[in-house]
Design a protein around this motif. Structure first.
Motif, mmCIF file in Angstrom:
data_model
loop_
_atom_site.group_PDB
_atom_site.id
_atom_site.type_symbol
_atom_site.label_atom_id
_atom_site.label_comp_id
_atom_site.label_asym_id
_atom_site.label_seq_id
_atom_site.Cartn_x
_atom_site.Cartn_y
_atom_site.Cartn_z
ATOM 1 N N PHE A 130 0.843 -1.189 0.000
ATOM 2 C CA PHE A 130 0.000 0.000 0.000
ATOM 3 C C PHE A 130 0.884 1.246 0.000
ATOM 4 N N VAL A 131 0.269 2.390 -0.284
ATOM 5 C CA VAL A 131 0.994 3.665 -0.289
ATOM 6 C C VAL A 131 0.593 4.448 0.955
ATOM 7 N N LEU A 132 1.565 4.740 1.796
ATOM 8 C CA LEU A 132 1.309 5.506 3.011
ATOM 9 C C LEU A 132 0.990 6.958 2.675
ATOM 10 N N THR A 133 0.218 7.582 3.554
ATOM 11 C CA THR A 133 -0.168 8.972 3.361
ATOM 12 C C THR A 133 1.047 9.894 3.370
ATOM 13 N N TYR A 134 2.059 9.513 4.117
ATOM 14 C CA TYR A 134 3.341 10.213 4.035
ATOM 15 C C TYR A 134 4.464 9.192 4.107
ATOM 16 N N ASN A 135 5.618 9.581 3.549
ATOM 17 C CA ASN A 135 6.781 8.687 3.492
ATOM 18 C C ASN A 135 6.465 7.416 2.688
ATOM 19 N N GLY A 136 5.571 7.585 1.700
ATOM 20 C CA GLY A 136 5.271 6.497 0.773
ATOM 21 C C GLY A 136 5.568 6.936 -0.645
ATOM 22 N N SER A 191 3.864 8.330 -10.048
ATOM 23 C CA SER A 191 5.024 9.198 -10.273
ATOM 24 C C SER A 191 6.286 8.721 -9.564
ATOM 25 N N GLY A 192 6.115 7.907 -8.504
ATOM 26 C CA GLY A 192 7.258 7.481 -7.706
ATOM 27 C C GLY A 192 7.711 8.502 -6.685
ATOM 28 N N GLU A 193 7.088 9.701 -6.708
ATOM 29 C CA GLU A 193 7.464 10.742 -5.752
ATOM 30 C C GLU A 193 6.975 10.399 -4.355
ATOM 31 N N MET A 194 7.681 10.901 -3.350
ATOM 32 C CA MET A 194 7.301 10.631 -1.971
ATOM 33 C C MET A 194 6.048 11.408 -1.593
ATOM 34 N N THR A 195 5.186 10.768 -0.825
ATOM 35 C CA THR A 195 3.972 11.418 -0.356
ATOM 36 C C THR A 195 4.257 12.271 0.879
#
Length: 350
Positions: free
Chosen positions: A112-118, A123-127
């Motif tokens: 999963f993709v975390l709301t931050y530090n994911g 795009s591959g950019e950090m959240t």
């Protein structure tokens, strides 16, 4: 792209400080949210200080987010401008694996993709998280917050609320069940409120005699001082379920001994270092279970919010301006909060 103001940690040793960055332009199914309030979870501190050794800097923490919809992408069908909404710990998942298909995105088998530090799946950019004035999230990971709930008090429901609701529901807390909540902090106080609303007989375990009256105010039927062997022994072999919210290392054995045959203790606290291994025979001889649980899926999180709306449940909070976040972290380490700090993001708009 939209300019966003927030607070970020630049490295593991630095305090959080003002940070300006760009939120992505709206994709087809994106919702742009003006953040009103963001709860302060202990995992925010762990991440800001790289205590789990996985932080990528700069990091903008915050995953207990309540705000109002400002704009929506052309494909959005669930939300419109002005809606009161929330965002929790997740902002995406693969949506195709067996767990996602069952509505258990928190156990996504492809990550999963975390709301931050994911890492954003496209795009591959950090959240970057909710310690900021706005956030952009796919509508599939946005929750509807009941209007009758105080928005500030509702913010911690997006993590502390679902983290306790999910295991209570999974292991059948309800009428006729004796349920113990271990620890009275940000998670524990929500566990007490939710278990009581579900109809269980609720017993709170704490090491602090000073918390007895507050635990009863929150809904506990009984309070046990866990460092008193006589009080613990009085409850031996009697619990249907224990929810252990304590993040500090501690001996699990005295609590396992409180479980009935075939009963379960579930861990939701996230310690910096593992608890000592419990005695195997405490599990074997009564077929007891030691389990873990991680937040909840999107559907269950919405169910939790609706349940809290029906029962008037919010977190007990202390609202702070963004500029006091570093002080709040230090107070949190001393357990000097009842029971959740919540940031008022208007403090960044002034």
């Amino acid at each position: 792209m939209s300019t966003t103001h927030g607070y970020a940690a630049r490295d593991s040793q630095s305090s959080l400080a003002p940070f300006e960055f760009q939120r992505r332009s709206l994709r087809e199914c994106d919702v742009q949210i003006d953040v009103l309030y963001c709860g302060v979870c202990h995992s925010d501190l762990h991440q800001a200080r790289n205590e789990w050794n996985n932080t990528i800097y700069p990091v903008v923490p915050g995953h207990e987010i309540v705000g109002r919809v400002a704009q929506v992408g052309p494909g959005v069908t669930r939300y419109k401008s002005g809606d009161l909404v929330g965002v929790g710990c997740l902002v995406d998942s693969c949506r195709t694996c067996a767990s996602c298909a069952e509505g258990l995105e928190q156990y996504c088998e492809n990550g999963f993709v975390l709301t931050y530090n994911g890492a954003d799946r496209q795009s591959g950019e950090m959240t970057f998280g909710g310690y900021s004035t706005r956030i952009v999230v796919d509508e599939a990971f946005v929750l509807r917050v009941p209007d009758k709930l105080d928005p500030a008090g509702a913010a911690p429901l997006l993590c502390a609320g679902i983290t306790t609701y999910s295991p209570l529901r999974q292991w059948g807390a309800g009428p006729g069940k004796k349920v113990g909540i271990v620890g009275l902090g940000g998670l524990g106080h929500m566990g007490v409120k939710l278990a009581r609303a579900m109809g269980a007989h609720v017993v709170l375990f704490t090491t602090s005699p000073s918390k007895v009256e507050d635990a009863k105010r929150l809904g506990a039927h009984e309070v046990v001082i866990s460092k008193d062997p006589a009080q613990m022994q009085a409850h031996a072999n009697s619990f249907d379920f224990l929810l252990n919210t304590v993040a500090a290392q501690h001996d699990l054995n005295p609590f396992i001994e409180l479980l009935k045959r075939d009963a379960t203790m579930t861990l939701v606290g996230a310690p910096g270092h593992d608890h000592p291994s419990p005695q195997v025979f405490n599990l074997i001889f009564k077929r007891r279970r030691l389990a873990g649980s991680l937040i909840g899926g999107i559907a269950e999180t919405q169910e939790m919010l609706d349940f809290c709306g029906e029962h008037g449940i919010t977190s007990d909070i202390e609202v702070i301006p963004m500029q006091k976040i570093n002080e709040a972290y230090e107070r949190m380490l001393k357990s000097d909060v009842k029971y959740r700090f919540v940031i008022d993001l208007d403090s960044l708009r002034q």
